[in-house]
Motif scaffolding. Structure first.
Motif, PDB file in Angstrom:
ATOM      1  N   ASP A 173     -34.935  36.770  63.782  1.00 42.45           N
ATOM      2  CA  ASP A 173     -34.476  36.707  65.173  1.00 42.45           C
ATOM      3  C   ASP A 173     -34.240  37.976  65.907  1.00 42.45           C
ATOM      4  O   ASP A 173     -33.349  38.334  66.662  1.00 42.45           O
ATOM      5  N   GLN A 174     -34.845  39.331  65.399  1.00 46.00           N
ATOM      6  CA  GLN A 174     -34.731  40.254  65.904  1.00 46.00           C
ATOM      7  C   GLN A 174     -36.243  40.873  66.401  1.00 46.00           C
ATOM      8  O   GLN A 174     -37.161  40.262  65.980  1.00 46.00           O
ATOM      9  N   ASN A 175     -36.365  41.748  67.412  1.00 46.60           N
ATOM     10  CA  ASN A 175     -37.834  42.453  67.613  1.00 46.60           C
ATOM     11  C   ASN A 175     -37.642  43.616  68.013  1.00 46.60           C
ATOM     12  O   ASN A 175     -36.917  44.031  68.829  1.00 46.60           O
ATOM     13  N   SER A 176     -38.494  44.405  67.547  1.00 47.45           N
ATOM     14  CA  SER A 176     -38.787  45.967  68.034  1.00 47.45           C
ATOM     15  C   SER A 176     -39.818  46.294  67.265  1.00 47.45           C
ATOM     16  O   SER A 176     -40.532  45.634  66.629  1.00 47.45           O
ATOM     17  N   TYR A 177     -40.302  47.475  67.646  1.00 47.45           N
ATOM     18  CA  TYR A 177     -41.418  48.308  66.953  1.00 47.45           C
ATOM     19  C   TYR A 177     -40.695  49.269  66.211  1.00 47.45           C
ATOM     20  O   TYR A 177     -39.737  50.003  66.842  1.00 47.45           O
ATOM     21  N   ILE A 178     -41.355  49.477  64.890  1.00 47.12           N
ATOM     22  CA  ILE A 178     -40.860  50.643  64.121  1.00 47.12           C
ATOM     23  C   ILE A 178     -42.133  51.198  63.743  1.00 47.12           C
ATOM     24  O   ILE A 178     -42.783  50.692  62.661  1.00 47.12           O
ATOM     25  N   PRO A 179     -42.735  52.198  64.429  1.00 47.37           N
ATOM     26  CA  PRO A 179     -44.129  52.796  64.146  1.00 47.37           C
ATOM     27  C   PRO A 179     -43.745  53.760  62.771  1.00 47.37           C
ATOM     28  O   PRO A 179     -42.669  54.050  62.323  1.00 47.37           O
ATOM     29  N   SER A 180     -44.987  54.162  62.105  1.00 47.60           N
ATOM     30  CA  SER A 180     -45.053  54.795  61.095  1.00 47.60           C
ATOM     31  C   SER A 180     -44.656  56.419  61.724  1.00 47.60           C
ATOM     32  O   SER A 180     -44.892  56.495  62.981  1.00 47.60           O
ATOM     33  N   SER A 181     -44.559  57.463  60.922  1.00 48.13           N
ATOM     34  CA  SER A 181     -44.381  58.721  61.306  1.00 48.13           C
ATOM     35  C   SER A 181     -45.719  59.323  62.091  1.00 48.13           C
ATOM     36  O   SER A 181     -45.489  59.864  63.047  1.00 48.13           O
ATOM     37  N   PHE A 200     -45.445  58.044  65.618  1.00 44.62           N
ATOM     38  CA  PHE A 200     -44.798  58.736  66.329  1.00 44.62           C
ATOM     39  C   PHE A 200     -45.318  59.913  66.781  1.00 44.62           C
ATOM     40  O   PHE A 200     -45.099  60.507  67.973  1.00 44.62           O
ATOM     41  N   GLY A 201     -46.007  60.547  65.652  1.00 46.49           N
ATOM     42  CA  GLY A 201     -46.798  61.646  66.199  1.00 46.49           C
ATOM     43  C   GLY A 201     -47.738  61.639  67.318  1.00 46.49           C
ATOM     44  O   GLY A 201     -48.186  62.692  67.826  1.00 46.49           O
ATOM     45  N   TYR A 202     -48.403  60.518  67.347  1.00 49.77           N
ATOM     46  CA  TYR A 202     -49.380  60.194  68.434  1.00 49.77           C
ATOM     47  C   TYR A 202     -48.631  60.027  69.726  1.00 49.77           C
ATOM     48  O   TYR A 202     -49.151  59.993  70.807  1.00 49.77           O
ATOM     49  N   GLY A 203     -47.384  59.865  69.786  1.00 45.55           N
ATOM     50  CA  GLY A 203     -46.690  59.383  70.912  1.00 45.55           C
ATOM     51  C   GLY A 203     -47.150  58.038  71.790  1.00 45.55           C
ATOM     52  O   GLY A 203     -47.148  58.035  72.761  1.00 45.55           O
ATOM     53  N   CYS A 204     -47.355  57.085  70.747  1.00 51.25           N
ATOM     54  CA  CYS A 204     -47.938  55.665  71.210  1.00 51.25           C
ATOM     55  C   CYS A 204     -46.823  55.140  72.080  1.00 51.25           C
ATOM     56  O   CYS A 204     -45.619  55.287  71.766  1.00 51.25           O
ATOM     57  N   TYR A 205     -47.239  53.805  72.467  1.00 50.63           N
ATOM     58  CA  TYR A 205     -46.328  52.961  73.232  1.00 50.63           C
ATOM     59  C   TYR A 205     -45.167  52.359  72.509  1.00 50.63           C
ATOM     60  O   TYR A 205     -44.001  52.567  72.856  1.00 50.63           O
ATOM     61  N   GLU A 206     -45.483  52.181  71.344  1.00 48.88           N
ATOM     62  CA  GLU A 206     -44.390  51.490  70.174  1.00 48.88           C
ATOM     63  C   GLU A 206     -43.330  52.430  70.019  1.00 48.88           C
ATOM     64  O   GLU A 206     -42.366  52.381  69.877  1.00 48.88           O
ATOM     65  N   SER A 207     -43.802  53.864  70.001  1.00 50.78           N
ATOM     66  CA  SER A 207     -42.794  54.870  69.432  1.00 50.78           C
ATOM     67  C   SER A 207     -41.843  55.085  70.658  1.00 50.78           C
ATOM     68  O   SER A 207     -40.768  55.484  70.555  1.00 50.78           O
ATOM     69  N   ASP A 208     -42.224  54.921  71.870  1.00 53.21           N
ATOM     70  CA  ASP A 208     -41.588  54.872  73.255  1.00 53.21           C
ATOM     71  C   ASP A 208     -40.518  53.905  72.869  1.00 53.21           C
ATOM     72  O   ASP A 208     -39.493  54.242  73.674  1.00 53.21           O
ATOM     73  N   LEU A 209     -40.911  52.598  72.844  1.00 46.26           N
ATOM     74  CA  LEU A 209     -39.994  51.635  72.634  1.00 46.26           C
ATOM     75  C   LEU A 209     -39.159  51.610  71.392  1.00 46.26           C
ATOM     76  O   LEU A 209     -38.114  50.766  71.570  1.00 46.26           O
TER      77      LEU A 209
END
Length: 173
Positions: A123-131, A134-143
């Protein structure tokens, strides 16, 4: 405590793992507030998205995430983590969407013949990208609310939890 399902041992390990919140840079926060307000007023992506991108923010959704992170009073958030095994099959229940590199790490280092990963559990939701994400500055890292490297730390924790289940198995007569 163990429960038997069709003759197989079922083992469970659950923890709550605290991770630091990724606080935004003050300059980026000012831009994010501007984008979020413009988005609320216009709801016009043709106006908002180019301005957001010019500030290095991928979307109005990312701007809202940046504003929300800055307003959080906590310094960290708990992430619920569960693993289960039935026989020689391991199950990982992640409360977030993980990147494939972290899922691959878990499967490669799991002590089980087969390891299945379910995301958006608990019952949680979020994105946790790999490092890398984060390096690519993707949508998921922004959120993402968490600091870079959190995905790898959690993947290592899941592997340890799976290993703990196999250690318990060895002690069962």
């Amino acid at each position: 405590k163990f429960k038997t399902v069709e003759g197989e041992q079922v083992r469970v390990c659950a923890v709550s793992h605290s991770q630091s919140i990724n606080r935004p840079d003050p300059k980026l926060l000012a831009h994010a507030r501007e984008i979020a307000e413009l988005w609320r007023k216009t709801n016009d992506s043709k106006i908002v998205v180019p301005l957001a991108v010019s500030y290095g923010i991928n979307s109005p959704y990312a701007a809202n995430s940046i504003v929300r992170r800055s307003a959080m009073k906590e310094d960290s958030l708990d992430i619920l983590m569960d693993v289960v095994c039935i026989g020689n099959i391991g199950f990982v229940f992640a409360s977030y969407e993980m990147f494939d590199t972290n899922g691959k790490y878990i499967r490669e280092h799991s002590p089980f013949e087969t390891t299945m990963i379910a995301t958006y559990a608990n019952d949680q939701n979020s994105y946790i990208p790999s490092s890398i994400g984060f390096g690519y500055g993707c949508y998921e890292s922004d959120l993402c609310f968490f600091k870079p490297g959190t995905g790898e730390k959690l993947a290592e924790q899941y592997v340890q939890m799976l290993q703990n289940l196999t250690d318990v198995k060895k002690d069962i007569p």
